[in-house]
Design a protein around this motif. Structure first.
Motif, PDB file in Angstrom:
ATOM      1  N   ALA A  13      42.851  45.778  33.325  1.00  0.00           N
ATOM      2  CA  ALA A  13      42.568  44.663  34.237  1.00  0.00           C
ATOM      3  C   ALA A  13      42.523  43.343  33.480  1.00  0.00           C
ATOM      4  O   ALA A  13      41.456  42.760  33.269  1.00  0.00           O
ATOM      5  N   THR A  14      43.680  42.884  33.081  1.00  0.00           N
ATOM      6  CA  THR A  14      43.790  41.595  32.397  1.00  0.00           C
ATOM      7  C   THR A  14      45.201  41.062  32.558  1.00  0.00           C
ATOM      8  O   THR A  14      46.156  41.832  32.718  1.00  0.00           O
ATOM      9  N   ALA A  39      47.540  43.822  34.329  1.00  0.00           N
ATOM     10  CA  ALA A  39      47.479  43.525  35.760  1.00  0.00           C
ATOM     11  C   ALA A  39      48.704  42.756  36.235  1.00  0.00           C
ATOM     12  O   ALA A  39      49.003  42.744  37.441  1.00  0.00           O
ATOM     13  N   ASP A  47      42.725  38.896  41.549  1.00  0.00           N
ATOM     14  CA  ASP A  47      41.656  39.091  40.575  1.00  0.00           C
ATOM     15  C   ASP A  47      40.353  39.403  41.306  1.00  0.00           C
ATOM     16  O   ASP A  47      40.127  38.962  42.437  1.00  0.00           O
ATOM     17  N   VAL A  48      39.502  40.149  40.637  1.00  0.00           N
ATOM     18  CA  VAL A  48      38.237  40.583  41.226  1.00  0.00           C
ATOM     19  C   VAL A  48      37.115  39.628  40.820  1.00  0.00           C
ATOM     20  O   VAL A  48      36.999  39.263  39.640  1.00  0.00           O
ATOM     21  N   GLU A  50      33.673  38.488  39.568  1.00  0.00           N
ATOM     22  CA  GLU A  50      32.699  39.116  38.677  1.00  0.00           C
ATOM     23  C   GLU A  50      31.294  38.803  39.185  1.00  0.00           C
ATOM     24  O   GLU A  50      30.629  37.896  38.703  1.00  0.00           O
ATOM     25  N   ASN A  58      30.168  44.172  35.716  1.00  0.00           N
ATOM     26  CA  ASN A  58      31.406  43.421  35.933  1.00  0.00           C
ATOM     27  C   ASN A  58      32.631  44.230  35.505  1.00  0.00           C
ATOM     28  O   ASN A  58      33.663  44.220  36.186  1.00  0.00           O
ATOM     29  N   LYS A  62      35.705  45.540  38.155  1.00  0.00           N
ATOM     30  CA  LYS A  62      37.126  45.273  37.977  1.00  0.00           C
ATOM     31  C   LYS A  62      37.926  46.565  37.823  1.00  0.00           C
ATOM     32  O   LYS A  62      39.024  46.693  38.392  1.00  0.00           O
ATOM     33  N   LEU A  66      40.802  47.877  40.587  1.00  0.00           N
ATOM     34  CA  LEU A  66      42.192  48.065  40.192  1.00  0.00           C
ATOM     35  C   LEU A  66      42.623  49.517  40.390  1.00  0.00           C
ATOM     36  O   LEU A  66      43.760  49.785  40.797  1.00  0.00           O
ATOM     37  N   ALA A  76      38.848  48.084  32.324  1.00  0.00           N
ATOM     38  CA  ALA A  76      38.484  46.672  32.400  1.00  0.00           C
ATOM     39  C   ALA A  76      37.378  46.403  31.401  1.00  0.00           C
ATOM     40  O   ALA A  76      36.641  47.321  31.013  1.00  0.00           O
ATOM     41  N   ASP A  78      34.330  43.267  30.092  1.00  0.00           N
ATOM     42  CA  ASP A  78      33.659  41.983  30.303  1.00  0.00           C
ATOM     43  C   ASP A  78      32.851  41.702  29.053  1.00  0.00           C
ATOM     44  O   ASP A  78      32.261  42.616  28.458  1.00  0.00           O
TER      45      ASP A  78
END
Length: 209
Positions: A13-14, A39, A47-48, A50, A58, A62, A66, A76, A78
């Motif tokens: 997730a980036t 992503a 995007d999710v 946070e 967080n 994410k 995803l 993901a 954080d």
């Protein structure tokens, strides 16, 4: 001739290509034949937000979002800077400490002003990272990594991003922004968390699809 089985796809997730390269190298070093994509491979997925109150929350938000959107296992992370004398702040608010998300210069200036009169022995801080793996069926794992250090009084170095120019890792005489990419990846909080996630990837991915 028997066809080779297709590698399991794993979504990170980036939209930061550097993170994808970093995790790909870690999985490869562990002998895991995973097809890793970022992503960006799914541009239709937003995007999710946070909205969690911890790094782990967080990261899980994410990763689950995803995994549900793609039907694939997802990873993901954080992360942020936690300052001892500020009770762990800025923490999850690191990227928007000065009010505008991603304004590294303003964030640095505000933080340095807040702790300007704090003596060196009390300027301890650490970068923290939570990395999460989520499967479409709701299965999850979350791990953490930390990079301990001391905060400088002025930014030093041109590498990295965020608070890298003011955190001097324990055992080093330079800031994170003065380390090479390989040196930083070897000790970074995110690298530690991603490496700690490898056993979960090895355990859970064979169960998918």
């Amino acid at each position: 001739m028997t066809a080779q089985p297709q590698a399991q796809r794993l979504v990170l997730a980036t939209r930061n290509a550097g993170k994808v390269v970093e995790l790909h190298a870690i999985l490869g070093a562990a002998g895991l034949g995973v097809e890793l994509v970022g992503a960006d491979a799914y541009p239709e997925i937003p995007d999710v937000a946070e909205t969690g109150v911890t790094f782990a929350e967080n990261a899980l938000l994410k990763a689950h979002a995803l995994a549900q959107a793609t039907g694939l296992p997802a990873v993901a992370d954080d992360s942020g800077l936690c300052v001892d004398v500020l009770g762990g702040a800025p923490g999850i608010f690191s990227a928007r400490w000065a009010g505008t998300h991603g304004d590294d210069k303003a964030n640095l200036e505000l933080l340095l002003a807040q702790i300007g009169d704090i003596a060196p022995p009390n300027r301890g801080a650490h970068f923290a990272c939570a990395a999460a793996l989520a499967l479409p069926d709701g299965t999850e794992r979350v791990v953490t990594g930390r990079l301990l250090g001391t905060l400088r009084y002025e930014p030093v170095g041109s590498g990295g991003f965020g608070y890298d120019p003011i955190l001097q890792p324990d055992g080093y005489q330079v800031t994170c922004a003065e380390l090479s990419a390989d040196e930083k990846n070897a000790i970074s909080h995110r690298g530690q968390a991603f490496r700690a996630l490898v056993p979960a990837v090895r355990e859970l991915l064979p169960r998918v699809g």
